[in-house]
Design an enzyme around this catalytic site. Structure first.
Site, PDB file in Angstrom:
ATOM      1  CG  HIS A 123      -0.360   0.301   2.508  1.00 32.51           C
ATOM      2  ND1 HIS A 123      -0.038  -0.679   3.419  1.00 32.51           N
ATOM      3  CD2 HIS A 123      -0.019   1.468   3.087  1.00 32.51           C
ATOM      4  CE1 HIS A 123       0.471  -0.125   4.505  1.00 32.51           C
ATOM      5  NE2 HIS A 123       0.494   1.182   4.325  1.00 32.51           N
ATOM      6  CG  ASP A 129      -0.026  -4.133   2.816  1.00 28.19           C
ATOM      7  OD1 ASP A 129       0.341  -3.656   1.715  1.00 28.19           O
ATOM      8  OD2 ASP A 129      -0.117  -3.465   3.861  1.00 28.19           O
ATOM      9  CB  SER A 158       3.162   1.555   6.157  1.00 24.18           C
ATOM     10  OG  SER A 158       1.964   1.840   6.821  1.00 24.18           O
TER      11      SER A 158
END
Length: 261
Positions: A68, A112, A206
């Site tokens: 992402h 992801d 992230s």
């Protein structure tokens, strides 16, 4: 932020852009030489700007991160401690190509994970090194203490720091994440955090690695914006065969589809 979507009343997707740590500490400079800072070019209706994410070096020309995070143009910075200083240790390398897992879903954040191919090989030295991945059958036991490092938010209110910080977190069983995230997948995700400890990843660690027993067992993926616990990590061992397939040279252009949103 690159991605902030409300999926349901109980599910909020992450803070894309890499970041820092809540309740952690500053690391000894260059003591985490596998860490990568991803500078990401973002274009939307209001113009063009840069965001950032974490990642980690697994081969001299390959970096893993969260899917992402990645957009049209990515530059990887290796060997950094203070990301806003022109440190001699830093290596800036553009990303030539990337491969998303074919079953990656930007809505649910299933699978992801992204593997990035650098335009040139990094120079391996005392400040830039590789980190090992677990084999496909390796799992981390509940209660294991692991570390996550990054640059970014140090509180719920947006406090930031320029230097790398790290926090120690415990691997949980799946129940806390299954309760909070109805789309949690126990085969390919890890539930991590310390309830009531004030320690957590946040906006936006992230893409950074969850390091357990000197291996990158997880990748920071997502959590609820309103709470520190629990957090969901992509399980590296589940994707090890897919990673190995591409590291052996199968960088297929048909799979290197850039996600334009």
């Amino acid at each position: 932020m690159l991605l902030l979507l409300l999926i349901s009343s109980a599910f909020v997707l992450p803070w894309a852009g890499a970041g820092e740590i809540i309740g952690g500490k500053v690391v000894v400079p260059h003591s985490r030489p596998y860490m990568a800072y991803l500078k990401i070019k973002v274009t939307n209706k209001t113009g063009t700007f840069h965001s950032y994410c974490g990642g980690f070096l697994i081969q001299p020309d390959a970096v893993l991160s969260a899917a992402h995070c990645v957009r049209v143009e990515v530059t990887v910075i290796l060997g950094a401690h203070n990301i806003h200083d022109e440190e001699e240790s830093q290596q800036w390398i553009s990303v030539r190509d990337w491969v998303f897992h074919p079953d990656y879903c930007p809505v649910t954040l299933h699978n992801d994970i992204v593997l990035m191919k650098l335009k040139k090989k990094a120079k391996i030295n005392k400040n830039v090194k590789l980190i090992s991945l677990p084999s496909s059958n390796e799992r981390v036991r509940t209660g294991t203490k692991c570390e996550v490092a990054g640059w970014g938010w140090t509180s719920l209110y947006g406090s930031k720091t320029d230097v790398m910080r790290e926090v120690e977190l415990k691997v949980q069983n799946d129940k806390p994440c299954q309760k909070v995230f109805r789309r949690y997948q126990r085969r390919s995700m890890m539930c991590v955090g310390d309830q009531n400890s004030g320690k957590s990843t946040y906006k936006g660690d992230s893409g950074g690695p969850l390091v357990c027993n000197q291996k990158a067992h997880g990748i920071v993926s997502h959590g609820l914006e309103s709470r520190l616990f629990p957090k969901v990590f992509t399980m590296a061992s589940y994707f090890e065969p897919w990673i190995r397939q591409h590291l052996l040279g199968n960088w297929m252009q048909t799979l290197s589809v850039r996600m334009r949103r």
